[in-house]
Design a protein around this motif. Structure first.
Motif, PDB file in Angstrom:
ATOM      1  N   ASN A  48     -20.221  -1.864 -14.434  1.00  0.00           N
ATOM      2  CA  ASN A  48     -21.339  -1.739 -13.501  1.00  0.00           C
ATOM      3  C   ASN A  48     -21.339  -0.447 -12.707  1.00  0.00           C
ATOM      4  O   ASN A  48     -22.306  -0.146 -12.016  1.00  0.00           O
ATOM      5  CB  ASN A  48     -21.331  -2.910 -12.513  1.00  0.00           C
ATOM      6  N   VAL A  49     -20.267   0.318 -12.745  1.00  0.00           N
ATOM      7  CA  VAL A  49     -20.177   1.526 -11.927  1.00  0.00           C
ATOM      8  C   VAL A  49     -20.979   2.660 -12.537  1.00  0.00           C
ATOM      9  O   VAL A  49     -21.141   2.746 -13.755  1.00  0.00           O
ATOM     10  CB  VAL A  49     -18.707   1.967 -11.695  1.00  0.00           C
ATOM     11  N   THR A  50     -21.485   3.539 -11.672  1.00  0.00           N
ATOM     12  CA  THR A  50     -22.255   4.685 -12.149  1.00  0.00           C
ATOM     13  C   THR A  50     -21.364   5.874 -12.475  1.00  0.00           C
ATOM     14  O   THR A  50     -21.795   6.778 -13.174  1.00  0.00           O
ATOM     15  CB  THR A  50     -23.305   5.118 -11.103  1.00  0.00           C
ATOM     16  N   ILE A  92      -8.120   1.096  -7.048  1.00  0.00           N
ATOM     17  CA  ILE A  92      -7.609   0.385  -8.236  1.00  0.00           C
ATOM     18  C   ILE A  92      -6.970  -0.967  -7.906  1.00  0.00           C
ATOM     19  O   ILE A  92      -6.705  -1.751  -8.807  1.00  0.00           O
ATOM     20  CB  ILE A  92      -6.651   1.262  -9.069  1.00  0.00           C
ATOM     21  N   SER A  93      -6.768  -1.252  -6.618  1.00  0.00           N
ATOM     22  CA  SER A  93      -6.173  -2.536  -6.227  1.00  0.00           C
ATOM     23  C   SER A  93      -7.130  -3.702  -6.427  1.00  0.00           C
ATOM     24  O   SER A  93      -6.700  -4.845  -6.520  1.00  0.00           O
ATOM     25  CB  SER A  93      -5.763  -2.502  -4.751  1.00  0.00           C
ATOM     26  N   ASP A  94      -8.412  -3.413  -6.445  1.00  0.00           N
ATOM     27  CA  ASP A  94      -9.457  -4.433  -6.540  1.00  0.00           C
ATOM     28  C   ASP A  94      -9.573  -5.260  -5.264  1.00  0.00           C
ATOM     29  O   ASP A  94     -10.239  -6.285  -5.252  1.00  0.00           O
ATOM     30  CB  ASP A  94      -9.239  -5.337  -7.754  1.00  0.00           C
ATOM     31  N   ASN A  95      -8.914  -4.832  -4.189  1.00  0.00           N
ATOM     32  CA  ASN A  95      -9.074  -5.488  -2.890  1.00  0.00           C
ATOM     33  C   ASN A  95     -10.133  -4.787  -2.053  1.00  0.00           C
ATOM     34  O   ASN A  95     -10.534  -5.290  -1.016  1.00  0.00           O
ATOM     35  CB  ASN A  95      -7.752  -5.483  -2.121  1.00  0.00           C
ATOM     36  N   SER A  96     -10.549  -3.611  -2.495  1.00  0.00           N
ATOM     37  CA  SER A  96     -11.558  -2.837  -1.796  1.00  0.00           C
ATOM     38  C   SER A  96     -12.781  -2.694  -2.682  1.00  0.00           C
ATOM     39  O   SER A  96     -12.693  -2.803  -3.903  1.00  0.00           O
ATOM     40  CB  SER A  96     -11.030  -1.440  -1.445  1.00  0.00           C
ATOM     41  N   ALA A  97     -13.906  -2.435  -2.044  1.00  0.00           N
ATOM     42  CA  ALA A  97     -15.160  -2.276  -2.777  1.00  0.00           C
ATOM     43  C   ALA A  97     -15.899  -1.052  -2.255  1.00  0.00           C
ATOM     44  O   ALA A  97     -15.852  -0.757  -1.057  1.00  0.00           O
ATOM     45  CB  ALA A  97     -16.028  -3.513  -2.609  1.00  0.00           C
ATOM     46  N   LEU A 140     -16.005  -8.669  -8.732  1.00  0.00           N
ATOM     47  CA  LEU A 140     -16.628  -8.952  -7.441  1.00  0.00           C
ATOM     48  C   LEU A 140     -17.904  -8.139  -7.218  1.00  0.00           C
ATOM     49  O   LEU A 140     -18.440  -8.109  -6.116  1.00  0.00           O
ATOM     50  CB  LEU A 140     -15.623  -8.695  -6.315  1.00  0.00           C
ATOM     51  N   ASP A 141     -18.395  -7.481  -8.272  1.00  0.00           N
ATOM     52  CA  ASP A 141     -19.599  -6.655  -8.157  1.00  0.00           C
ATOM     53  C   ASP A 141     -20.827  -7.522  -7.901  1.00  0.00           C
ATOM     54  O   ASP A 141     -20.945  -8.618  -8.462  1.00  0.00           O
ATOM     55  CB  ASP A 141     -19.834  -5.855  -9.439  1.00  0.00           C
ATOM     56  N   LYS A 142     -21.712  -7.005  -7.080  1.00  0.00           N
ATOM     57  CA  LYS A 142     -22.997  -7.673  -6.898  1.00  0.00           C
ATOM     58  C   LYS A 142     -23.982  -6.715  -6.252  1.00  0.00           C
ATOM     59  O   LYS A 142     -23.611  -5.705  -5.669  1.00  0.00           O
ATOM     60  CB  LYS A 142     -22.887  -8.958  -6.110  1.00  0.00           C
TER      61      LYS A 142
END
Length: 150
Positions: A48-50, A92-97, A140-142
């Motif tokens: 989903n990332v640009t 890269i931790s996936d705890n941050s967005a 967790l993308d939305k």
């Protein structure tokens, strides 16, 4: 013929690849405005990332970017946490967005937040009518539609 990297770029490249040895295969250099610098582009699991995770040393500073967020640093690591490694690890931790605010296709602003602090409204950027939330894994993308004010 490509010029040699600056001493700063050589040192940062060695340190980055020492900290993240799995990225050695994608390490590269690039030349811009007569300067050769170190560059990494790491494709995240999220589709989903640009833009992928990018790390480069142009201008004798380290720039770290992911999706629509970026930061500039002189240090790879320091004691106060305001350094490139801290940002890389947060991403890269996936705890941050990465939170980005948009008014249709116009970018209004971005920030990196702990996932527990992700906004649910456009209070921070009232002009926005959409909020994109992007994480490394994509789990967790939305996208949040909101009513613009102003």
């Amino acid at each position: 013929m490509e010029k040699e990297m600056s001493q700063y770029s050589k040192e940062m490249a060695a340190q980055i690849l020492d900290m993240y040895p799995v990225w050695k295969d994608v390490a590269d250099t690039e030349e811009y405005n007569g300067e050769t610098y170190f560059k990494l582009e790491i494709t995240p699991p999220s589709k989903n990332v640009t833009a992928p995770l990018r790390i480069y040393t142009y201008g004798d500073e380290i720039t770290v970017s992911f999706d629509s967020y970026h930061g500039h640093f002189y240090d790879l690591e320091n004691n106060d946490g305001g350094d490139a490694k801290t940002l890389i690890d947060q991403i890269i931790s996936d705890n941050s967005a990465v939170i980005s605010y948009w008014r249709d296709e116009e970018w209004c602003g971005s920030m990196l937040l702990d996932y527990s602090d992700v906004p649910t409204s456009n209070e921070e950027h009232p002009y926005a009518n959409r909020i994109k939330i992007r994480t490394w894994s994509g789990k967790l993308d939305k996208d949040i539609t909101c009513e613009p004010r102003g």
